[in-house]
Scaffold this motif. Structure first.
Motif, short mmCIF file in Angstrom:
data_model
loop_
_atom_site.label_atom_id
_atom_site.label_comp_id
_atom_site.label_asym_id
_atom_site.label_seq_id
_atom_site.Cartn_x
_atom_site.Cartn_y
_atom_site.Cartn_z
N VAL A 118 0.87 -1.17 0.00
CA VAL A 118 0.00 0.00 0.00
C VAL A 118 0.91 1.23 0.00
CG1 VAL A 118 -1.68 1.32 1.33
CG2 VAL A 118 -1.91 -1.16 1.18
N ALA A 156 -8.00 -1.95 -5.56
CA ALA A 156 -6.75 -1.95 -4.79
C ALA A 156 -5.76 -0.92 -5.29
CB ALA A 156 -6.12 -3.35 -4.81
N ARG A 166 -5.19 0.13 -1.31
CA ARG A 166 -5.67 -0.69 -0.19
C ARG A 166 -5.34 -2.15 -0.50
NH1 ARG A 166 -9.92 1.38 -2.90
NH2 ARG A 166 -10.33 2.91 -1.30
#
Length: 133
Positions: free
Chosen positions: A63, A84, A97
């Protein structure tokens, strides 16, 4: 003839499945650690994926780290599927994420023709699966 060649090339690419883990040859890690540390947790930092190589790719990303999709020295925009990643700029994506996302698109299968030369219009599909930790 061209349609048959393009279909065959597309089928060959579609049938190619490269199963690779994080830190694999699917991309070049920016500031990658020494390979002598094999067996350690893979580095999932910033990565550059060069589309000049063929086949599907799987890479991991932390991340906040970025993945850059390129052909040679040029960033290539992609179709983004998943939450993501977020797009920073065309061809540059940041891990937003934990989860996974896919980047995909098409590239020319042949180098550009010289002026007045015969050009190739074949394209090859590509896909990069990004696992964000």
């Amino acid at each position: 003839m061209r349609a048959r060649m393009a279909a065959a090339a597309g089928a060959a690419v579609a049938s190619l499945v490269l199963v690779a883990g994080c830190g694999s040859a699917g991309g070049v890690r920016v500031g990658a650690p020494d390979p002598s540390t094999a067996g350690a947790q893979p580095d999932c930092g910033d990565v550059v994926v060069d589309l000049d190589a063929t086949g599907a790719r799987e890479v991991c990303l932390n991340v906040g780290s970025t993945v850059r999709v390129r052909i040679g020295a040029k960033d290539v925009p992609a179709n983004l599927n998943g939450t993501a990643l977020t797009e920073v700029s065309p061809g540059v994506y940041r891990g937003a994420r934990a989860g996974s996302a896919q980047l995909s698109g098409f590239r020319h299968a042949c180098p550009g023709a010289k002026p007045g030369g015969v050009s190739c219009h074949a394209i090859v599909g590509w896909k990069v699966t990004v696992s964000v930790r």
